[in-house]
Motif scaffolding. Structure first.
Motif, short mmCIF file in Angstrom:
data_model
loop_
_atom_site.label_atom_id
_atom_site.label_comp_id
_atom_site.label_asym_id
_atom_site.label_seq_id
_atom_site.Cartn_x
_atom_site.Cartn_y
_atom_site.Cartn_z
N PRO A 127 0.81 -1.22 0.00
CA PRO A 127 0.00 0.00 0.00
C PRO A 127 0.84 1.28 0.00
O PRO A 127 1.98 1.29 0.48
CB PRO A 127 -0.81 -0.10 1.30
N GLU A 128 0.25 2.34 -0.50
CA GLU A 128 0.93 3.62 -0.60
C GLU A 128 1.39 4.12 0.76
O GLU A 128 2.46 4.71 0.89
CB GLU A 128 0.00 4.65 -1.25
N GLN A 129 0.58 3.89 1.81
CA GLN A 129 0.97 4.37 3.13
C GLN A 129 2.25 3.72 3.60
O GLN A 129 3.03 4.32 4.35
CB GLN A 129 -0.15 4.13 4.14
N SER A 130 2.52 2.49 3.16
CA SER A 130 3.78 1.84 3.50
C SER A 130 4.93 2.40 2.67
O SER A 130 6.03 2.62 3.19
CB SER A 130 3.68 0.32 3.29
N TRP A 131 4.69 2.66 1.40
CA TRP A 131 5.74 3.23 0.56
C TRP A 131 6.17 4.60 1.07
O TRP A 131 7.32 5.00 0.90
CB TRP A 131 5.27 3.34 -0.89
N ARG A 132 5.25 5.33 1.71
CA ARG A 132 5.61 6.66 2.21
C ARG A 132 6.70 6.58 3.28
O ARG A 132 7.44 7.55 3.49
CB ARG A 132 4.38 7.37 2.78
N THR A 133 6.81 5.43 3.96
CA THR A 133 7.82 5.32 5.01
C THR A 133 9.24 5.25 4.44
O THR A 133 10.20 5.46 5.18
CB THR A 133 7.58 4.07 5.88
N THR A 134 9.37 4.95 3.17
CA THR A 134 10.71 4.83 2.58
C THR A 134 10.92 5.82 1.43
O THR A 134 11.84 5.67 0.63
CB THR A 134 10.95 3.41 2.05
N THR A 135 10.07 6.83 1.37
CA THR A 135 10.16 7.84 0.31
C THR A 135 10.78 9.11 0.87
O THR A 135 10.28 9.70 1.83
CB THR A 135 8.77 8.15 -0.27
N PHE A 136 11.88 9.53 0.27
CA PHE A 136 12.61 10.72 0.71
C PHE A 136 12.90 11.59 -0.51
O PHE A 136 13.51 11.13 -1.46
CB PHE A 136 13.92 10.35 1.41
N ASP A 137 12.43 12.83 -0.47
CA ASP A 137 12.65 13.76 -1.59
C ASP A 137 12.15 13.18 -2.91
O ASP A 137 12.78 13.39 -3.96
CB ASP A 137 14.15 14.09 -1.71
N GLY A 138 11.08 12.43 -2.85
CA GLY A 138 10.49 11.88 -4.06
C GLY A 138 11.06 10.56 -4.51
O GLY A 138 10.49 9.90 -5.39
N GLY A 139 12.19 10.14 -3.95
CA GLY A 139 12.78 8.85 -4.31
C GLY A 139 12.38 7.76 -3.32
O GLY A 139 12.07 8.05 -2.16
N ILE A 140 12.40 6.52 -3.77
CA ILE A 140 12.10 5.38 -2.91
C ILE A 140 13.40 4.65 -2.62
O ILE A 140 14.08 4.16 -3.53
CB ILE A 140 11.09 4.42 -3.58
N TYR A 141 13.76 4.55 -1.34
CA TYR A 141 15.07 4.04 -0.97
C TYR A 141 15.01 2.74 -0.16
O TYR A 141 16.03 2.32 0.39
CB TYR A 141 15.85 5.11 -0.21
#
Length: 431
Positions: A127-141
């Protein structure tokens, strides 16, 4: 690996190969073309270690041209160990960590932005809410793959004898009701609850969302700032009152870790203990024969049942020459059946929606169904993307909260230290 370090290492490798009479391709593969990746895992429970190692063996058997080496890491020193390995050009290709540890590594250029590499299946399943935890400055790390709600572990016999309403994920206790139940469970020689708050910050922030608190906010320019508002006082005030006013929470537990409370819980000294979901494994292994316990949802407040989480993650080092292959291994590791194996091995919840629907995670045994029902309420931890959070946590928030919960300082002083002192720390990282 930084460019100079890479050139030095490449030269050293070439010289060594010449001296030993071996041969290698220019891109660092074995002489026969085999790619070798290092996967540093932080799994520590036997079931989890076994699951990770078995999945590595299965990958290697199916991919003779891309072999993965399992490397054992430790949660105890992972941040410093990774920083040293990044600076020294020795970072593993695939990195197991937690999302709240990634910000400085992501902003520092040590981790790969995974956006162009992630398979659509994996992107869609989490889910998107989980991806937000690893998104920094628009990148996924990082790929978030395991998460852990906080729950109440209760002594079944004592809870039933109290006559209290048994909460469910559909009808949890309010924080006020939880406080009253804790008082009802307290008597000579027994506390209603033990709060293990040796590390108080994540508990306070993550449960604080249910009270409507946030603490960390963004100003119009996108800079992080601290504000201690009414919602932030719901959980903090409840804990402080339980310890100092109601005497329903054990003062000695404030300096404990979660595992430290279990002997007292088994011995009847504490009727309830708020713990992370994964502690169930220790309870299963350590509880005396015949000891009955149950898993209850954490209390809800003005923010509903929302909880902050910092999922476990899998990242790829920016210096890895085999990013595509590393992501392919991550994709294999996190296929729904494999994600279920990892979740059950760690006694946690998978982030993937397909894995989360697996019947084995919806059984009443050991509270699996209760935890799974809470998954929809999990949100990114409030400080997830804030630079400077580790320093604020260690130097400002931890001592301030410890003093507040013990009764040494009042709410006004807590606010001053968390906010005024805290914003000075954050300012240094946001110039």
């Amino acid at each position: 690996m930084r460019p100079l370090a890479r050139r030095v290492a490449a030269a050293a490798t070439a010289l060594a190969l010449l001296l030993t009479g071996c041969s290698s391709t220019d891109d660092g593969r074995d002489a026969d073309g085999t790619i070798r990746l290092r996967f540093q895992s932080l799994a520590w429970q036997k079931e989890s270690v076994d699951a990770n190692k078995q999945l590595v063996r299965e990958w290697n058997a199916a991919h003779p041209d891309v072999q993965v080496e399992y490397v054992q890491g430790s949660w105890d020193n992972v941040h410093d160990q990774l920083l040293t390995s990044f600076e020294g050009g020795e970072a593993p290709d695939i990195i197991h960590d937690a999302s709240d540890d990634l910000a400085d590594f992501a902003y520092g250029g040590y981790l790969t932005d995974l956006r162009p590499l992630l398979p659509e299946r994996l992107k869609a399943d989490i889910p998107e809410q989980s991806w937000r935890t690893t998104t920094f400055d628009g990148g996924i790390y990082g790929v978030p793959f395991l998460q852990e709600p906080r729950v109440l572990i209760a002594n079944t016999e004592l809870l039933k004898a109290s006559g209290a309403r048994i909460p469910t994920p559909e009808r949890p206790w309010s924080w006020a009701e939880f406080r009253e139940v804790s008082k009802a469970l307290t008597e000579k020689g027994r506390y209603g609850v033990a709060w293990p708050l040796k590390e108080p910050v994540s508990v306070t922030l993550n449960l604080g969302l249910s009270g409507g608190g946030q603490l960390f906010h963004r100003d119009p320019d996108g800079k992080a700032e601290l504000r201690f508002e009414a919602g932030d006082q719901v959980v903090t005030g409840t804990i402080r009152d339980q310890v100092n006013s109601d005497r329903s929470a054990a003062r000695t537990a404030l300096g404990m870790g979660g595992s430290d409370t279990l002997p007292g819980f088994f011995g009847g000294r504490y009727a309830m203990v708020p713990l992370g979901f994964a502690y169930r494994q220790q309870i299963v292994e350590q509880a005396p024969e015949g000891f009955a316990w149950t898993v209850l949802p954490a209390p809800a407040g003005p923010g509903g049942q929302a909880q902050g989480v910092s999922p476990q993650t899998l990242s790829v080092a920016e210096d890895s020459p085999y990013k595509k292959e590393a992501v392919a291994f991550i994709d294999f590791l996190l296929r729904p059946p494999n994600m279920v194996r990892l979740a059950r091995g760690d006694w946690m919840l998978p982030t993937g929606t397909t894995a989360l629907a697996h019947p084995s995670l919806h059984t009443a045994e050991h509270g699996w169904a209760t935890g799974t029902a809470l998954a929809k309420h999990l949100r990114p931890a409030p400080a997830q993307t804030v630079r400077g959070y580790p320093e604020w946590k260690d130097k400002v928030a931890t001592p301030a909260l410890q003093e507040y919960y013990s009764g040494a300082i009042d709410t006004a002083e807590l606010r001053k230290r968390l906010v005024d002192d805290g914003n000075r720390v954050l300012a240094r990282y946001q110039r």
